[in-house]
Motif scaffolding. Structure first.
Motif, short mmCIF file in Angstrom:
data_model
loop_
_atom_site.label_atom_id
_atom_site.label_comp_id
_atom_site.label_asym_id
_atom_site.label_seq_id
_atom_site.Cartn_x
_atom_site.Cartn_y
_atom_site.Cartn_z
N PHE A 295 0.80 -1.22 0.00
CA PHE A 295 0.00 0.00 0.00
C PHE A 295 0.84 1.27 0.00
O PHE A 295 1.72 1.47 0.83
N CYS A 296 0.53 2.13 -0.99
CA CYS A 296 1.02 3.50 -1.12
C CYS A 296 2.54 3.60 -1.24
O CYS A 296 3.15 4.57 -0.78
N TYR A 297 3.14 2.61 -1.89
CA TYR A 297 4.59 2.58 -2.09
C TYR A 297 4.91 2.98 -3.53
O TYR A 297 4.10 2.79 -4.44
N ARG A 298 6.10 3.54 -3.72
CA ARG A 298 6.59 3.84 -5.07
C ARG A 298 7.90 3.11 -5.27
O ARG A 298 8.77 3.12 -4.39
N GLU A 299 8.06 2.51 -6.45
CA GLU A 299 9.27 1.74 -6.73
C GLU A 299 9.70 1.96 -8.17
O GLU A 299 8.98 2.55 -9.00
N GLY A 300 10.91 1.44 -8.50
CA GLY A 300 11.43 1.51 -9.86
C GLY A 300 12.17 2.80 -10.13
O GLY A 300 12.38 3.64 -9.27
N SER A 301 12.61 2.95 -11.37
CA SER A 301 13.31 4.16 -11.81
C SER A 301 12.82 4.51 -13.21
O SER A 301 13.07 3.78 -14.17
N PRO A 302 12.10 5.61 -13.35
CA PRO A 302 11.69 6.55 -12.29
C PRO A 302 10.65 5.92 -11.37
O PRO A 302 10.01 4.93 -11.72
N LEU A 303 10.49 6.51 -10.18
CA LEU A 303 9.56 5.97 -9.20
C LEU A 303 8.13 6.00 -9.74
O LEU A 303 7.70 6.98 -10.35
N ALA A 304 7.43 4.91 -9.51
CA ALA A 304 6.03 4.81 -9.90
C ALA A 304 5.26 4.15 -8.77
O ALA A 304 5.76 3.23 -8.11
N GLY A 305 4.03 4.61 -8.54
CA GLY A 305 3.23 4.07 -7.45
C GLY A 305 2.71 2.68 -7.76
O GLY A 305 2.41 2.35 -8.91
N SER A 351 4.41 11.10 7.50
CA SER A 351 5.17 12.31 7.84
C SER A 351 4.82 13.48 6.95
O SER A 351 5.01 14.64 7.32
N PHE A 352 4.34 13.18 5.75
CA PHE A 352 4.08 14.25 4.77
C PHE A 352 2.58 14.38 4.47
O PHE A 352 2.20 14.96 3.47
N TRP A 353 1.77 13.79 5.34
CA TRP A 353 0.32 13.85 5.17
C TRP A 353 -0.13 15.30 4.92
O TRP A 353 0.36 16.22 5.56
N PRO A 354 -1.04 15.52 3.96
CA PRO A 354 -1.78 14.51 3.21
C PRO A 354 -1.07 14.01 1.95
O PRO A 354 -1.58 13.12 1.28
N GLY A 355 0.11 14.57 1.63
CA GLY A 355 0.83 14.14 0.43
C GLY A 355 1.84 13.05 0.74
O GLY A 355 1.71 12.30 1.70
N GLY A 356 2.89 12.98 -0.06
CA GLY A 356 3.93 11.98 0.13
C GLY A 356 5.28 12.54 -0.26
O GLY A 356 5.41 13.71 -0.67
N SER A 357 6.30 11.70 -0.13
CA SER A 357 7.65 12.12 -0.50
C SER A 357 8.49 10.88 -0.71
O SER A 357 8.36 9.90 0.03
N GLY A 358 9.33 10.90 -1.75
CA GLY A 358 10.20 9.77 -2.00
C GLY A 358 9.39 8.53 -2.34
O GLY A 358 8.54 8.55 -3.22
N GLN A 359 9.68 7.43 -1.62
CA GLN A 359 9.00 6.18 -1.91
C GLN A 359 7.61 6.11 -1.27
O GLN A 359 6.86 5.18 -1.55
N ALA A 360 7.28 7.08 -0.41
CA ALA A 360 5.93 7.15 0.16
C ALA A 360 5.06 7.99 -0.77
O ALA A 360 5.33 9.18 -0.98
N ASP A 361 4.04 7.36 -1.32
CA ASP A 361 3.17 8.05 -2.27
C ASP A 361 2.17 8.95 -1.53
O ASP A 361 2.18 9.04 -0.30
N ASN A 362 1.31 9.60 -2.30
CA ASN A 362 0.30 10.51 -1.75
C ASN A 362 -0.67 9.68 -0.90
O ASN A 362 -1.59 9.04 -1.41
N MET A 363 -0.45 9.70 0.42
CA MET A 363 -1.19 8.79 1.32
C MET A 363 -2.68 9.09 1.32
O MET A 363 -3.51 8.17 1.32
N ARG A 364 -3.05 10.36 1.34
CA ARG A 364 -4.49 10.66 1.37
C ARG A 364 -5.17 10.17 0.09
O ARG A 364 -6.27 9.60 0.14
N ALA A 365 -4.51 10.35 -1.04
CA ALA A 365 -5.09 9.86 -2.30
C ALA A 365 -5.24 8.34 -2.27
O ALA A 365 -6.24 7.79 -2.74
N CYS A 366 -4.23 7.65 -1.71
CA CYS A 366 -4.31 6.19 -1.62
C CYS A 366 -5.50 5.75 -0.78
O CYS A 366 -6.26 4.85 -1.16
N VAL A 367 -5.66 6.38 0.40
CA VAL A 367 -6.75 6.01 1.30
C VAL A 367 -8.10 6.32 0.66
O VAL A 367 -9.04 5.51 0.68
#
Length: 903
Positions: A295-305, A351-367
């Protein structure tokens, strides 16, 4: 469609999870003899006939509710933040047997895997099942008031012999072909084997026959197929075009058969499968939800959710992209969405609620777009309960119900009508048909009448939903009106209620309350919500006279609440009096949010408590008209340790329950709980009984039983003695029976209560007569949890398997302190203190002797909360035994303390 790239985090997690979680699970004792069950069902029970698929795209709004009865008076209710540990939503923590499972961030769910071979244990019969490993876990989880989310698996990378990585039952041997997943080192069975499919169908049918609707279970992941039961065998998967690995997954038709077997076996408990594409999308038109385990992870290069769709930066294999492809993005309307916050981002995901940063995607959008109800999140144990980001996310997940208005006549008699308007500010409905009950409380807070309703909370849909960009209805984020404040009303009969002034209340019954006194209550996001589960709707006068209906002024808040003393099973309280425009009638005393008594004066003694336990009290004043004041400031008091005679609660953490034995509420029992359903293969084992110097001892067994029963008592595995227990009249009144046993010296004695040929009574506690406490050695050893020590703030005694005496004092720091009294300083002067402690992380504490300025001491991590080590500290002690030592940390958390030795 290919699966996501290899998730290497699983390898490390598997080694840790299997070694810790699995080891503990596998040590659970065997249950009753296995039984042969019928083959898998093929027809879904009628109870699930209401399921229907939801159209792809913008879902049509539900029909608007009926309007409130205009003859009823509207009473607006004030909103307040909803609780963080409401049932069946939010974060799930891993289940570790014997741990303090309600520590850390508030939660109501616990997660556990089980190997199929742990239940299908007969190597010669795939139709034989031993459910003890599951029942033991469910019973312990329920004893904490939580519900379980579970999954069975066949292959688990990194497993150990005690929690098998290879959980293929031996009854498959010689009938099913086995292959090796050389990437993960697992044995993968032929999932297309007719023998395997038939055996799995039989298991699923037996699983459903035994556990469908079990109140201990919140959610079941279908499992069984693939690595971790997660419905993929990467890299031995269906994507064979770009690699040389063969495909170990079942055909869509065979995978669909497993999904259909589950759907046929379970009509009440919510099911979830990993992907919308699993089994060729076989679950998409069944009563089965999904669980996103990345859930709500980003991986690869470039990062993708791997959760959000391509339109929001996701990969083409992302969970919600698969939903869009399959047309199942609205399945949340009828089925739950679970899974796991990807472990790599659990510490930073919010930590970046409601958005995301790095490998943590936009958490509010995910929920919001997944309509998440629950997620495994083991790292949540270290979250602060006051973190506003985490709190916002948890309240948004699943349901967040509030009563906006109550509708009723202020004065009524005979038959009348009560209505409520319930709104949902969460992202999903409540998925279970729990009973909603109306009631009346008198001025002392006692519930004097109740009425069950037919109201269905599952119909209270989220007021707003977030649109997918793919729907083409606006730029992201666009929110659409969806649900309504749902209106319910029901008749109530007041003919048997005495005239007077009352508070109209409402609650939702958690079925787990029938098994566990600690069951979490479903609570509303309202200011009048009480911790006992009852929501205040407003005052109501019953009867033509209307009682004292002219007085609507509540008394003032009681003054400072203080403890005037405590014992191992009681706490004495006092407070400053309240004032009232007419007169104060009395005071309600609340323990941990639930009323335990009333007093006409400004003092009260609460009895029947558990030893070495922290309790939080508040007091409310009430007047003759039923007006109730706001609660006093809370006071937390810890009872003393158990007396030297040796009293052991049946429901205590660390005891072992097998078979169907379970902790249940008991109003007349010590601690308010007992262990029931004993006998006919179900047993209770109490561990750590102190035998003192050993020898013959009198055992006094407190029990409750509405009929005459017998039980066998066995100590340390010796031949059992049969004891008779006369009826106590009902299941909440206790009596005692005595017997003589032989104990070993020390605290390693175990006592097992059973009845192999019938039912035993329900057990409250066991008292060992004549046991004495061993005096401290000459060097001066002082247990942190000993009677006579002073705990302030939230400091509390907790079980600790690696600690001296099996206990420690935790939750120290941030204002909470431990003071050890009467340290022997000998002739006085400089002495070395050896401080034994447990801490899963490096912490500091301040050490102050006899009120002198404190010194700060560093305590390195011991690896976990049950392993101890010690640090030396030099202090100056006064001559004699009048020294006091205080351990604190004014700016953070201190370690958990085991004991202090004076050198």
């Amino acid at each position: 469609m290919h699966l996501h790239s290899p998730r290497r985090w699983r390898a490390a997690l598997a080694v840790l999870g299997a070694a810790v979680l699995g080891t503990a699970l596998a040590t659970a004792p065997a249950g009753p003899a296995a039984a042969t069950v019928k083959p898998a069902a093929t027809v879904k029970p009628a109870a699930s006939a209401a399921f229907s698929a939801v159209p792809h795209g913008v879902p049509p709004r539900p029909a608007p509710p009926s309007t409130p009865d205009p003859s009823l008076t509207a009473h607006a209710l004030a909103a307040a933040p909803g609780p963080l540990d409401n049932p069946l939503k939010g974060f799930a923590r891993y289940y570790f047997p014997g741990d303090s499972e309600n520590s850390g961030y508030p939660h109501s769910l616990q997660w556990s895997y089980f190997g199929l071979s742990e239940v299908m244990t007969d190597p010669n019969n795939c139709g034989s099942f031993n459910w003890s490993v599951l029942d033991n876990a469910l019973n312990e989880i329920a004893s904490y008031g939580n519900q379980a989310a579970i999954r069975f698996y066949l292959e688990y990378p990194g497993g150990t012999g005690t929690h098998p990585g290879n959980a293929i039952p031996h009854c498959f041997d010689g009938h099913v072909t086995y292959r090796t997943n050389t990437y993960w080192g697992t044995t993968s069975p032929d999932y297309d084997s007719p023998y395997l499919l038939s055996a799995l169908g039989g298991f699923i049918a037996a699983f459903g026959a035994r556990y469908d609707g079990d109140p201990r279970i919140g959610f079941i992941n279908l499992g069984l197929v693939g690595l971790w039961g997660e419905w993929h065998t990467w890299p031995f998967d269906t994507d064979t075009s770009s690699d040389s690995y063969p495909n170990f997954m079942p055909t869509d038709a065979h995978a669909a058969q497993i999904i259909q077997d589950y759907d046929a076996a379970f009509s009440r408990t919510k099911l979830e499968v990993r992907y919308p594409t699993s089994g060729g999308g076989a679950a998409n038109n069944l009563d089965v939800g999904y669980h996103d385990d990345s859930f709500c992870y980003r991986e690869g290069s470039p990062l993708a959710g791997v959760t959000l769709p391509e339109s929001l930066g996701g990969a083409d294999y992302a969970q919600l992209q698969l939903d869009l492809n399959e047309g199942t993005e609205n399945k949340w309307i009828t089925d739950s969405m679970g899974g796991e916050v990807r472990p790599e981002i659990q510490s930073s995901a919010f930590s970046f609620w409601p958005g995301g940063s790095g490998q943590a995607d936009n958490m509010r959008a995910c929920v919001e777009l997944e309509h998440t109800t629950w997620k495994i999140n083991q790292t949540s144990q270290s979250y602060s309960a006051t973190d506003p980001n985490v709190g916002a996310a948890v309240r948004l997940m699943g349901y967040d119900l509030s009563v906006t208005n109550a509708y009723y006549r202020n004065a009524a008699s005979g038959s009348t009508t009560v209505g409520v308007q319930i709104a949902n500010d969460g992202v999903a409905p409540f998925y279970y048909p729990w009973t909603v009950t109306l009631g009346l409380k008198d001025g002392a807070g006692n519930v004097v009448a109740t009425w069950d309703t037919s109201w269905d909370l599952r119909t209270v849909m989220p007021l707003k939903i977030r649109a997918f960009p793919d729907w083409g209805v606006g730029s992201d984020p666009t929110y659409l009106d969806y649900g309504y404040p749902q209106y319910f009303q029901a008749p109530i009969d007041l003919s048997s209620v005495a005239g007077g002034d009352y508070q109209l209340v409402m609650r939702v019954k958690n079925p787990l309350e029938a098994l566990s006194a600690n069951a979490k209550k479903l609570r509303f996001a309202n200011a009048t919500q009480n911790a006992d589960g009852w929501l205040g709707l407003g005052p109501m006068t019953v009867g033509s006279g209307g009682g004292t209906g002219g007085d609507h002024t509540a008394p003032s808040t009681p003054g400072i609440l203080a403890s005037t003393g405590h014992t191992a099973n009681s706490v004495a309280l006092s407070w400053a009096a309240s004032s009232d425009n007419v007169g104060v009638t009395g005071y309600r005393i609340l323990r941990n949010g639930a009323q335990v008594g009333t007093s006409t004066g400004t003092g009260y003694t609460d009895t029947g408590l558990a030893a070495s336990t922290a309790y939080t009290y508040t007091v409310q004043a009430y007047d003759a008209a039923g007006n109730v004041s706001t609660a006093s400031s809370p006071l937390t008091v810890s009872t003393s340790a158990a007396p030297a005679s040796g009293s052991y609660e049946a429901e205590a953490t660390g005891n072992t329950l097998t078979g169907g034995a379970a902790v249940a509420a008991c109003t007349g029992c010590s601690g308010g709980a007992k262990v029931g359903y004993l006998g006919n293969g179900a047993t209770l084992t109490i561990r750590g009984i102190d035998g003192g110097t050993g020898g013959s001892r009198t055992l006094t067994i407190a029990y409750a039983s509405a009929e005459n029963r017998t039980a066998t008592i066995s100590v340390n595995g010796a031949p059992a003695t049969t004891v008779s227990f006369s009826s106590t009249g009902d299941w909440n009144t206790t009596g005692t029976a005595t017997t003589t046993v032989t104990l070993n010296a020390g605290t390693d004695n175990t006592l097992t209560i059973a009845n192999p040929s019938g039912w035993a009574p329900d057990i409250d506690r066991v008292v060992v007569g004549g046991t004495t406490t061993t005096p401290p050695p000459a060097s001066g050893s002082y247990e942190a949890e000993a009677t006579g020590n002073t705990l302030t703030g939230g400091a509390a005694i907790a079980a600790c398997t690696g600690c001296s005496g099996g206990a420690k004092v935790g939750y120290l720091g941030n204002g909470a302190t431990l003071t050890i009294h009467n340290l022997d300083g000998g002739t006085g002067g400089s002495r070395t203190l050896t401080i034994a402690y447990a801490s899963a992380e490096t912490r500091t504490a301040t050490i102050s002797v006899n009120g002198a300025p404190a010194s700060t001491v560093s305590f390195p991590s011991t690896g976990d909360w049950n392993t101890t080590r010690s640090v030396p500290v030099t202090v100056t002690l006064a001559a004699g035994t009048g020294n006091t030592l205080t351990i604190a940390n004014p700016t953070g958390w201190a370690p958990d303390l085991d004991r202090i030795a004076v050198g």
